[in-house]
Scaffold this motif. Structure first.
Motif, PDB file in Angstrom:
ATOM      1  N   LEU A 154       0.824  -1.207   0.000  1.00 46.31           N
ATOM      2  CA  LEU A 154       0.000   0.000   0.000  1.00 46.31           C
ATOM      3  C   LEU A 154       0.864   1.264   0.000  1.00 46.31           C
ATOM      4  O   LEU A 154       0.602   2.204  -0.764  1.00 46.31           O
ATOM      5  CB  LEU A 154      -0.928  -0.010   1.218  1.00 46.31           C
TER       6      LEU A 154
ATOM      7  N   LYS B 275       2.428   1.737  -3.429  1.00 43.59           N
ATOM      8  CA  LYS B 275       1.439   2.213  -4.395  1.00 43.59           C
ATOM      9  C   LYS B 275       1.172   3.699  -4.196  1.00 43.59           C
ATOM     10  O   LYS B 275       1.061   4.454  -5.171  1.00 43.59           O
ATOM     11  CB  LYS B 275       0.129   1.431  -4.260  1.00 43.59           C
ATOM     12  N   GLU B 276       1.037   4.126  -2.939  1.00 47.38           N
ATOM     13  CA  GLU B 276       0.800   5.543  -2.657  1.00 47.38           C
ATOM     14  C   GLU B 276       1.973   6.402  -3.126  1.00 47.38           C
ATOM     15  O   GLU B 276       1.772   7.478  -3.684  1.00 47.38           O
ATOM     16  CB  GLU B 276       0.553   5.758  -1.166  1.00 47.38           C
ATOM     17  N   ARG B 277       3.191   5.933  -2.902  1.00 46.43           N
ATOM     18  CA  ARG B 277       4.367   6.688  -3.332  1.00 46.43           C
ATOM     19  C   ARG B 277       4.417   6.787  -4.851  1.00 46.43           C
ATOM     20  O   ARG B 277       4.681   7.848  -5.416  1.00 46.43           O
ATOM     21  CB  ARG B 277       5.654   6.049  -2.809  1.00 46.43           C
TER      22      ARG B 277
ATOM     23  N   GLU C  78       1.884   6.628  -6.873  1.00 47.22           N
ATOM     24  CA  GLU C  78       0.800   7.513  -7.295  1.00 47.22           C
ATOM     25  C   GLU C  78       1.180   8.978  -7.107  1.00 47.22           C
ATOM     26  O   GLU C  78       0.927   9.817  -7.971  1.00 47.22           O
ATOM     27  CB  GLU C  78      -0.464   7.184  -6.502  1.00 47.22           C
ATOM     28  N   ARG C  79       1.816   9.280  -5.996  1.00 43.38           N
ATOM     29  CA  ARG C  79       2.254  10.661  -5.753  1.00 43.38           C
ATOM     30  C   ARG C  79       3.286  11.089  -6.792  1.00 43.38           C
ATOM     31  O   ARG C  79       3.261  12.217  -7.276  1.00 43.38           O
ATOM     32  CB  ARG C  79       2.842  10.803  -4.353  1.00 43.38           C
TER      33      ARG C  79
END
Length: 122
Positions: A100, A103-105, A107-108
């Protein structure tokens, strides 16, 4: 190519991968560790962020396992056989959160936002 590599590293399909997994499992059981305990939060900031997001009980259990492993290593001893049999070295507690965070990194970075954390040289 990727599917070949995946099947080559899969312990269910490759005998050598299964033997390697068994060897790692035996080594982790001797000290009462899990595979996820080997991730270093100082080396990878995603691991550090994932550990920060986990519940306190899980972090305390991880720290206790690491302390016990260091103590046994310093004494040149292993866990007793009855405790080794109870260990679950490949039971994951960090992989879901780590996925997770990565994925967040990603996406950023795709959106062009500033990273939440950066490695700084002291």
């Amino acid at each position: 190519m990727a599917s070949f590599l995946q099947s080559f590293l899969d312990p269910k399909k490759n005998w050598f991968a299964a033997q390697h997994m068994k060897s790692i499992s035996n080594r982790l059981r001797r000290y009462g560790l899990r595979y996820d305990d080997l991730y270093d939060p100082y080396y990878d900031l995603d691991v550090k962020e994932a550990l920060n997001r986990l519940p306190r009980e899980i972090i305390d259990a991880r720290n206790q396992r690491l302390k016990r492993a260091m103590d046994l290593s310093m004494k040149h001893q292993y866990l007793p056989d009855n405790l080794q049999a109870m260990q679950t070295p490949f039971r994951s507690y960090l992989q879901d959160m780590l996925t997770l965070v990565k994925k967040e990194r990603a996406e950023r970075e795709a959106l062009g936002a500033l990273p939440l954390y950066q490695r700084t040289i002291p």
